[in-house]
Design a protein around this motif. Structure first.
Motif, PDB file in Angstrom:
ATOM      1  N   GLU A  21       0.827  -1.209   0.000  1.00  0.00           N
ATOM      2  CA  GLU A  21       0.000   0.000   0.000  1.00  0.00           C
ATOM      3  C   GLU A  21       0.861   1.258   0.000  1.00  0.00           C
ATOM      4  O   GLU A  21       0.554   2.240  -0.689  1.00  0.00           O
ATOM      5  CB  GLU A  21      -0.922   0.002   1.222  1.00  0.00           C
ATOM      6  N   ARG A  22       1.952   1.228   0.774  1.00  0.00           N
ATOM      7  CA  ARG A  22       2.825   2.411   0.842  1.00  0.00           C
ATOM      8  C   ARG A  22       3.548   2.640  -0.475  1.00  0.00           C
ATOM      9  O   ARG A  22       3.700   3.785  -0.923  1.00  0.00           O
ATOM     10  CB  ARG A  22       3.823   2.238   1.988  1.00  0.00           C
ATOM     11  N   GLU A  23       3.994   1.567  -1.094  1.00  0.00           N
ATOM     12  CA  GLU A  23       4.655   1.697  -2.392  1.00  0.00           C
ATOM     13  C   GLU A  23       3.699   2.301  -3.415  1.00  0.00           C
ATOM     14  O   GLU A  23       4.084   3.169  -4.210  1.00  0.00           O
ATOM     15  CB  GLU A  23       5.138   0.323  -2.863  1.00  0.00           C
ATOM     16  N   ALA A  24       2.439   1.872  -3.382  1.00  0.00           N
ATOM     17  CA  ALA A  24       1.441   2.401  -4.313  1.00  0.00           C
ATOM     18  C   ALA A  24       1.168   3.870  -4.022  1.00  0.00           C
ATOM     19  O   ALA A  24       1.017   4.685  -4.952  1.00  0.00           O
ATOM     20  CB  ALA A  24       0.150   1.589  -4.216  1.00  0.00           C
ATOM     21  N   ALA A  35       1.795   6.981  -6.567  1.00  0.00           N
ATOM     22  CA  ALA A  35       0.660   7.819  -6.940  1.00  0.00           C
ATOM     23  C   ALA A  35       0.919   9.290  -6.650  1.00  0.00           C
ATOM     24  O   ALA A  35       0.365  10.171  -7.324  1.00  0.00           O
ATOM     25  CB  ALA A  35      -0.596   7.352  -6.207  1.00  0.00           C
ATOM     26  N   ASN A  36       1.768   9.563  -5.666  1.00  0.00           N
ATOM     27  CA  ASN A  36       2.051  10.944  -5.284  1.00  0.00           C
ATOM     28  C   ASN A  36       3.364  11.469  -5.870  1.00  0.00           C
ATOM     29  O   ASN A  36       3.837  12.536  -5.472  1.00  0.00           O
ATOM     30  CB  ASN A  36       2.076  11.073  -3.760  1.00  0.00           C
ATOM     31  N   GLY A  37       3.930  10.707  -6.799  1.00  0.00           N
ATOM     32  CA  GLY A  37       5.102  11.183  -7.516  1.00  0.00           C
ATOM     33  C   GLY A  37       6.426  11.022  -6.804  1.00  0.00           C
ATOM     34  O   GLY A  37       7.407  11.691  -7.160  1.00  0.00           O
TER      35      GLY A  37
END
Length: 345
Positions: free
Chosen positions: A253-256, A260-262
């Motif tokens: 989840e953190r990697e995603a 997603a936030n660049g």
């Protein structure tokens, strides 16, 4: 023949002593030259206005003087009692606080009262004020950000079996008098790290890779997992998109979220049972570790300021102490750049 006394006396001896202190490079002078304490005091008075007493009485000490005292207290890890004594005894302390020729010196009660009056909001105003002065001097966050957490020990508490049962039910033992209750820390928690038990609180930090200044902080109890503070200490102002962290932070989840936030994830991988890390992953972890280890320098500097130990009771005062810890680290770090002549670029 009688020998002359080797000791020389002079009414201006204090002045000569101060000149010698300057020649030996008084570290407090370096701190004073790189930080605008008047601006920090104005920030505190804005966030936590000074109370106005209708009864009159002796006017309080200037906010700037008290801020300087709080900085000394944290840098040298002094209790309120020791702070009072050192202000009376040490010329360098008195000069730093503008009290060199003052008859009345803030006593332990004055220091305690001021610290509790400004509270967490005041400590955050000091931290934010130091940060804003860093930016004005050109020390913007560069090179990526390193996220980590450190345990901050607190005085250990002892409870009887009956007291523990009552506390679990969120009830205060009936036989506790108000004075005893004030000495019991019901907020600090136990946790284990590397097989050892620790009691106290946790300070999560975000440090920029280039200058090693602490940019963001989150305070909590020791039992809170490091990863729960990850998103809260992200510094959007850092000019580099790399984020470094150890093996306590990875998750799908953190990697995603980072993608997603660049952001570019530079979080170390963690092996699992029957699924060890490959040589490539181990090499990646090793490369990240060299960079991530820079945050340990900040924790070591805090250790030198007083073993990261706090003497306070309760989460609120612990938050104050940990915030001041981070602010004074940044202040000393800036003084280091000033002393060595390193400029921001």
């Amino acid at each position: 023949m009688q020998k002359r006394n080797a000791i020389k006396y002079d009414l201006l001896a204090d002045r000569y002593h101060l000149q010698t202190i300057d020649q030996l490079v008084d570290p407090l002078v370096k701190i004073e030259t790189c930080i605008d304490f008047a601006h920090l005091a104005a920030e505190i008075d804005h966030v936590v206005p000074r109370p106005v007493s209708k009864k009159g009485g002796r006017p309080p000490f200037p906010t700037e003087t008290m801020v300087r005292i709080l900085v000394l207290k944290r840098i040298y890890n002094l209790s309120d009692e020791q702070m009072e004594y050192q202000l009376l005894d040490r010329m360098s302390f008195k000069r730093f606080c503008g009290l060199l020729h003052a008859i009345n010196i803030p006593d332990r009660t004055t220091v305690w009262t001021f610290e509790n009056r400004i509270g967490e909001a005041g400590a955050k105003a000091i931290f934010d004020g130091v940060t804003s002065q860093l930016l004005k001097k050109g020390f913007i966050a560069r090179g990526g950000q390193i996220i980590d957490a450190t345990l901050v020990p607190a005085p250990k508490q002892s409870f009887t079996k009956d007291e523990k049962e009552q506390l679990k039910q969120e009830a205060i033992p009936a036989h506790w008098k108000p004075t005893k209750r004030r000495q019991k820390d019901l907020d600090a928690t136990w946790t284990k790290k590397h097989g050892k038990s620790h009691y106290g609180y946790k300070l999560s930090v975000n440090m920029d890779k280039k200058y090693k200044f602490i940019r963001k902080i989150v305070t909590d109890t020791a039992s809170t997992h490091d990863s729960q503070h990850f998103e809260r200490v992200i510094d959007k102002a850092n000019t580099n998109r790399n984020i470094y962290a150890d093996r306590g932070y990875p998750s799908a989840e953190r990697e995603a979220w980072l993608k997603a936030n660049g952001y570019r994830s530079q979080i170390q991988r963690k092996g699992h049972r029957n699924k060890p890390l490959s040589k490539t992953q181990q090499g990646r972890n090793h490369r990240i570790a060299k960079i991530r280890a820079r945050v340990e320098h900040a924790f070591a500097a805090m250790e030198q300021m007083g073993r990261k130990l706090i003497r306070t009771i309760g989460q609120v005062r612990a938050n104050f102490a940990m915030t001041m810890m981070a602010a004074c680290y940044n202040l000393k770090r800036l003084a280091y750049f000033q002393r060595t002549g390193i400029l921001a670029f």
